[in-house]
Each structure stands twice: as structure tokens, then as C-alpha cells.
Scaffold this active site. Sequence first.
Site, PDB file in Angstrom:
ATOM      1  N   LYS A 149       1.328 -12.033  -0.051  1.00 50.27           N
ATOM      2  CA  LYS A 149       2.337 -13.087   0.141  1.00 50.27           C
ATOM      3  C   LYS A 149       1.879 -14.245   1.034  1.00 50.27           C
ATOM      4  O   LYS A 149       2.690 -14.995   1.548  1.00 50.27           O
ATOM      5  CB  LYS A 149       3.678 -12.537   0.700  1.00 50.27           C
ATOM      6  CG  LYS A 149       4.236 -11.335  -0.002  1.00 50.27           C
ATOM      7  CD  LYS A 149       4.185 -11.402  -1.484  1.00 50.27           C
ATOM      8  CE  LYS A 149       5.020 -12.483  -2.127  1.00 50.27           C
ATOM      9  NZ  LYS A 149       4.724 -12.583  -3.589  1.00 50.27           N
ATOM     10  N   THR A 150       0.608 -14.400   1.196  1.00 51.04           N
ATOM     11  CA  THR A 150       0.128 -15.498   2.040  1.00 51.04           C
ATOM     12  C   THR A 150      -0.482 -16.636   1.215  1.00 51.04           C
ATOM     13  O   THR A 150      -0.938 -17.633   1.788  1.00 51.04           O
ATOM     14  CB  THR A 150      -0.932 -14.987   3.034  1.00 51.04           C
ATOM     15  OG1 THR A 150      -1.985 -14.372   2.274  1.00 51.04           O
ATOM     16  CG2 THR A 150      -0.363 -13.999   4.021  1.00 51.04           C
ATOM     17  N   LYS A 191      12.038 -19.444  -5.658  1.00 53.08           N
ATOM     18  CA  LYS A 191      13.103 -20.173  -4.947  1.00 53.08           C
ATOM     19  C   LYS A 191      14.071 -19.134  -4.378  1.00 53.08           C
ATOM     20  O   LYS A 191      14.585 -18.291  -5.114  1.00 53.08           O
ATOM     21  CB  LYS A 191      13.861 -21.079  -5.927  1.00 53.08           C
ATOM     22  CG  LYS A 191      12.954 -22.045  -6.682  1.00 53.08           C
ATOM     23  CD  LYS A 191      13.333 -23.489  -6.443  1.00 53.08           C
ATOM     24  CE  LYS A 191      12.446 -24.497  -7.155  1.00 53.08           C
ATOM     25  NZ  LYS A 191      11.021 -24.307  -7.139  1.00 53.08           N
TER      26      LYS A 191
HETATM   27  P1  A3P Z   1       6.695 -17.308  -2.184  1.00 55.48           P
HETATM   28  O1  A3P Z   1       6.806 -16.925  -3.626  1.00 55.48           O
HETATM   29  O2  A3P Z   1       7.449 -16.400  -1.269  1.00 55.48           O
HETATM   30  O3  A3P Z   1       7.002 -18.778  -1.944  1.00 55.48           O
HETATM   31  P2  A3P Z   1       0.496 -14.156  -2.852  1.00 55.48           P
HETATM   32  O4  A3P Z   1      -0.164 -14.766  -4.033  1.00 55.48           O
HETATM   33  O5  A3P Z   1      -0.466 -13.768  -1.789  1.00 55.48           O
HETATM   34  O6  A3P Z   1       1.455 -13.075  -3.255  1.00 55.48           O
HETATM   35  O7  A3P Z   1       1.357 -15.296  -2.145  1.00 55.48           O
HETATM   36  C1  A3P Z   1       2.483 -15.861  -2.768  1.00 55.48           C
HETATM   37  C2  A3P Z   1       2.836 -17.110  -1.994  1.00 55.48           C
HETATM   38  O8  A3P Z   1       1.834 -18.095  -2.177  1.00 55.48           O
HETATM   39  C3  A3P Z   1       4.100 -17.767  -2.473  1.00 55.48           C
HETATM   40  O9  A3P Z   1       5.147 -17.164  -1.757  1.00 55.48           O
HETATM   41  C4  A3P Z   1       3.865 -19.256  -2.152  1.00 55.48           C
HETATM   42  O10 A3P Z   1       4.633 -19.724  -1.057  1.00 55.48           O
HETATM   43  C5  A3P Z   1       2.384 -19.329  -1.750  1.00 55.48           C
HETATM   44  N1  A3P Z   1       1.612 -20.371  -2.403  1.00 55.48           N
HETATM   45  C6  A3P Z   1       0.667 -21.118  -1.766  1.00 55.48           C
HETATM   46  N2  A3P Z   1       0.118 -22.000  -2.607  1.00 55.48           N
HETATM   47  C7  A3P Z   1       0.698 -21.817  -3.803  1.00 55.48           C
HETATM   48  C8  A3P Z   1       0.545 -22.458  -5.066  1.00 55.48           C
HETATM   49  N3  A3P Z   1      -0.347 -23.431  -5.250  1.00 55.48           N
HETATM   50  N4  A3P Z   1       1.339 -22.046  -6.095  1.00 55.48           N
HETATM   51  C9  A3P Z   1       2.255 -21.042  -5.889  1.00 55.48           C
HETATM   52  N5  A3P Z   1       2.435 -20.394  -4.708  1.00 55.48           N
HETATM   53  C10 A3P Z   1       1.662 -20.773  -3.680  1.00 55.48           C
END
Ligand code: A3P
Length: 325
Positions: free
Chosen positions: A57-58, A279
Site C-alpha cells: 500500500k505504499t 476513492k
Molecule cells: P490507495 O489505493 O489506498 O490510494 P500498492 O501498489 O503498494 O498496493 O500501493 C497502492 C497505493 O499506491 C494506492 O493506494 C495509491 O495511493 C498509490 N499510488 C502511488 N502512485 C500511484 C499511481 N501512479 N497509480 C495508482 N496508485 C498509485
Amino acid sequence: LQTLPPVQLAYKYFQLFPDQRDPLWQNPCDDKRHRDIWSKEKTCDRLPKFLVIGPQKTGTTALYLFLVMHPSIISNSPNPKTFEEMQFFNGKNYYKGVDWYMDFFPVPSNLSTDLLFEKSANYFHSEEAPQRVSALVPKAKIITILIDPSDRAYSWYQHQRAHQDSTALKFSFYEVITAGPHAPSYIKSLQRKCLVPGWYAVHIEQWLENFPPSQLLIVDGQHLRTDPANVMDEVQRFLGVSPYYNYSEALTFDSHKGFWCQLLEEGKTKCLGKSKGRKYPPMDTECRTFLSDYYQAHNVELSKLLHRLGQPLPSWLRQELQKVR
Ligand code: A3P
């Protein structure tokens, strides 16, 4: 001199040395004796040169998408059972052995420039992974991404809700993060998954016990989200990859998605799917205050660690530290 048939001998050996029952795979090509008995058909080139270790989630999937755009950076083929991640070093897959792992990687077509890698976001907080990675690929570079651990926890909770996790649907985020030691085990389990990966300094120290700081890159996830081209330049420098790939030209901000995406021909874009960049309502102040407090000591430790490594503090960390004073 007395001996036993091989299987009995093995039983006897592990009776005498029970701590050695758990394997620790090493690179078969690093030791001449192993290389000599290693099948001629096999190669040690099908091992990663770097790993993206998480935490979840980062922004790890965004980093993954951006990395594979580079012509010399090649990932493993997906593992259908674990949502595309290999999750080799952290769990049961490890017992499937080195051949199982290597089979996911292609033989590089250009040994001097191609960089194989894999991303498994669970490695970051795994107790076993740092030692296991360092035994198999001691020269590998390690990339971790950090965002405010409170936001990470909330994103994980929202992720669980989106996956219809009954506990996340039934209990509010506040109930989950504040649950006490006598709460039911299913709440405590979700609480752990929300909170524990955010103990950043604890986990990074584990990696630093097994890797020199020069092999570790700590990416600011907030920066990756808002200015990926600059972060990817930093990543390219860290990896020493060639040719230089111009991410400023290859990425574009997609206002519909609200995130940076890959720019395709004719102005089309390739963004991450619905499960990334979800969202959901912003975290309420009560939860934010509780988590700031909860992570305070961990964040102080992280700032000391980054200071020791000579690395800048991400802006979220500076803000959190100001709350301490
Ligand atoms: P949220 O969905 O809570 O906003 P991971 O891939 O490690 O699971 O991390 C998911 C998170 O990546 C998303 O969390 C989002 O905020 C972040 N993120 C950063 N850059 C992104 C991008 N280009 N497209 C989509 N999500 C992105």
C-alpha cells in the site's frame, strides 16, 4: 567408521542438528563445489539483481509498472496463486526451492545490461526474508517505499473492505486500530496487518543486518506519487541501469485517474487498475491523532536511522516529528 543409508542418515543428522532443518538456500554458483555438481543445463543468471520489498500500500505497483517500462528491466512471470507476486522469501513457497524460484525468471538476453527483478510487497516486514534474500542473492539491491504509516494502515483497511473482508466491513477503522489485547482474534489479526508493517525502523534494521546501506534504496512514496519521473531518475542511478530512460516523456498525469500513468501512442494512457488509487473518505481526525501517537516512537527511530544513513527525511516524517515537540 559407521554410517547409515542416506535417508536414515539424514534423519539422524537432523535429530542431532534440529536448527538446520529449515533450509537456507544459497546461490549454487557462489561455491565451486556446488557449481561443479550443478546441472550443466541450469544457470544462475535467472536470479534477480534487485527486489522491491514493499511494504504493501505504499505505491509498490506503480513503481513496478514504471520499472517494467524500462527496456533493460525485466520482471518475473506472474505467480497465479499469489496475485502475481512470487512471495518466495517470506512464506511456504521458499520450501519449493531455488529451481522453483528461478523458473519464474527468463534467461537474460543481454547479461551485461539486463536487470531481472521481482516485487513482493510482503518481504518488507517478514522476519525471514532479509536473511534468506542475503543468502541467495547477497549482491541484490533492495528497494523499499515508505509513506506515512498511518496512511498505509488506512489504505490497507480500505483494501480489506474492498475485498469484502467481514471484519473490515463490520468494524470501523477506529475500532480496529484501538482494539485492546482482549479483543477477538479476527480483529487483532486485522489490526496487526494494518499496524505492524508501519514499524518502519524495526523492519529496515533487519534488512540492514543483512545488507550494506549502499544496497538499500528508501523511496519516498509521496514523492513517487506526485513526481514519479524524478523518483525514477533516482532509481535508475541507484540501479546503475543503462540506457538512461526518460520517464518525463514516458509518463503523464491522467486527470481522470488522478495519478501518473504510462503514456501510450496517440495520447492514450495505461494506468493502474481500480484497486490502486481507490476513492474512499479521508481518515477522520480521531484515527489520525491515535495513529500519530501510536507511531511516534517508531517515527523517531526512523528519523535517526535515516540520519545515520545520510538520507533526507520525507516530508510526512518531518511533519510527524514536529508534532512530538
Ligand atoms: P490507495 O489505493 O489506498 O490510494 P500498492 O501498489 O503498494 O498496493 O500501493 C497502492 C497505493 O499506491 C494506492 O493506494 C495509491 O495511493 C498509490 N499510488 C502511488 N502512485 C500511484 C499511481 N501512479 N497509480 C495508482 N496508485 C498509485
